[in-house]
Design a protein around this motif. Structure first.
Motif, PDB file in Angstrom:
ATOM      1  N   HIS A 113      -1.248  -0.912  -4.229  1.00  0.00           N
ATOM      2  CA  HIS A 113      -2.518  -0.262  -3.894  1.00  0.00           C
ATOM      3  C   HIS A 113      -2.244   1.170  -3.429  1.00  0.00           C
ATOM      4  N   ARG A 151       0.850  -1.203   0.000  1.00  0.00           N
ATOM      5  CA  ARG A 151       0.000   0.000   0.000  1.00  0.00           C
ATOM      6  C   ARG A 151       0.877   1.240   0.000  1.00  0.00           C
ATOM      7  N   ASN A 179       2.285  -5.753   3.149  1.00  0.00           N
ATOM      8  CA  ASN A 179       1.471  -6.756   3.855  1.00  0.00           C
ATOM      9  C   ASN A 179       1.073  -6.263   5.255  1.00  0.00           C
ATOM     10  N   ASP A 180       0.496  -5.098   5.287  1.00  0.00           N
ATOM     11  CA  ASP A 180      -0.044  -4.467   6.503  1.00  0.00           C
ATOM     12  C   ASP A 180       1.015  -4.000   7.504  1.00  0.00           C
ATOM     13  N   ALA A 181       2.275  -4.148   7.170  1.00  0.00           N
ATOM     14  CA  ALA A 181       3.336  -3.680   8.076  1.00  0.00           C
ATOM     15  C   ALA A 181       3.895  -2.367   7.536  1.00  0.00           C
ATOM     16  N   PHE A 182       3.936  -1.350   8.369  1.00  0.00           N
ATOM     17  CA  PHE A 182       4.453  -0.050   7.924  1.00  0.00           C
ATOM     18  C   PHE A 182       5.953  -0.126   7.656  1.00  0.00           C
ATOM     19  N   GLN A 219       3.330   0.500   3.113  1.00  0.00           N
ATOM     20  CA  GLN A 219       2.872  -0.624   3.930  1.00  0.00           C
ATOM     21  C   GLN A 219       3.060  -1.891   3.102  1.00  0.00           C
ATOM     22  N   THR A 234      11.408  -0.238   1.883  1.00  0.00           N
ATOM     23  CA  THR A 234      10.368  -0.985   1.166  1.00  0.00           C
ATOM     24  C   THR A 234      11.022  -1.899   0.125  1.00  0.00           C
TER      25      THR A 234
END
Lengths: 151, 142
Positions: A118, A76, A89-92, A87, A99
């Motif tokens: 996303h 994301r 897989n939902d981890a910041f 993000q 990244t």
């Protein structure tokens, strides 16, 4: 009869005709100046769209083959207070460099996993392309963009 | 009056210099005008940069270029187009060009993704799967 001395040049004026030469030089100058392209060469970042739920292709037979069922990697790209945030897989993840590191770690395990990018609607395109670029550089081949249905 | 019976030889040669000048001018005019026409097709946009960008291959494939300006305006073939009409236009073009149609998105790097997303969604909906982004190499814009 007096013969002309062979040591005296009697061929007449040897003036170089400057006018046509200047004409030609000017023409060449104008030609090269005008045709020199100052535009930066564009490159292409290809992407293959895949069918996502909710989209209905015009001809179902034209739809690309469904993706294999690997675990998904969802990345994301958020836009918070005028700054991008990532993000995986939902981890910041604090920045783009980390990244990339996170994606490299995942790519070492499986490069065939589909990566779903996303981005938030407000994220500038430049940041989206940066993310897409590093995902490609890391070696993932199945990269998809998430699209919201309300559009 | 005495009329010369034979034509006097000499001094009837064509002066080539002005003719060459004119021919050169015409050649340059056509070359430059065709070059400028080509440049006009591409709207100047600050594109995003990407290291993995590939050289754009000018094959004979049908291609449609959608420009996304910094304010979110979409232009197709040099004309503004509403996002709602894009799907219809893409479908029409796809009918003419066949399934090999490519869509190239030339978007301002500062434009919000919400203006680019409808293009990709419209492509997916009509069945265009080959979508690419126009980018610059980072070293070219430094």
């Amino acid at each position: 009869m007096r013969r002309p001395s062979p040591y005296i040049d009697r061929r007449g004026d040897l003036d170089i005709m400057m006018t046509p030469m200047i004409d030609v030089v000017f023409l060449l100058l104008v030609f090269f100046v005008w045709t020199t392209s100052f535009q930066i060469v564009e490159r292409v970042l290809p992407s293959k769209l895949t069918a996502v739920s909710g989209t209905s292709p015009a001809d179902p037979n034209e739809a690309p083959p469904p993706e294999e069922d690997f675990d998904r990697v969802v990345v994301r790209l958020l836009w918070q207070d005028g700054q991008p945030a990532w993000q995986v897989n939902d981890a910041f993840v604090p920045d783009l460099r980390r990244t990339r590191k996170r994606l490299e770690d995942i790519a070492r395990i499986t490069r065939n996993a589909p990566v779903i990018l996303h981005p938030d609607p407000n994220v500038p395109l430049g940041h989206v392309i940066d993310l897409y670029d590093i995902t490609r550089l890391v070696g993932f081949t199945k990269i998809q963009f998430a699209a919201s249905e309300k559009i | 009056m005495r009329v010369p019976s034979t034509p006097r030889s000499g001094k009837v040669g064509i002066n080539m210099t002005p003719m060459i000048d004119v021919v050169f001018q015409l050649i340059i005019f056509f070359l430059v005008s065709s070059h400028l026409t080509k440049q006009e097709v591409q709207l100047k946009l600050p594109l995003p940069t990407a290291e993995s960008g590939q050289p754009g291959v000018e094959e004979n494939v049908p291609r449609l270029t959608v420009n996304v300006l910094s304010d979110g305006t979409l232009t197709l073939a040099g004309r503004r187009i509403a996002a709602a009409d894009l799907q219809l236009r893409l479908r029409d073009r796809l009918k003419d060009a066949g399934p090999g149609l490519q869509v190239r998105i030339r978007g301002d790097r500062e434009v919000a993704y919400q203006f680019v997303e409808p293009i990709m969604l419209a492509c997916a909906r009509v069945g265009i799967w080959d979508v690419s982004f126009a980018v610059y190499r980072p070293e070219d814009v430094r």
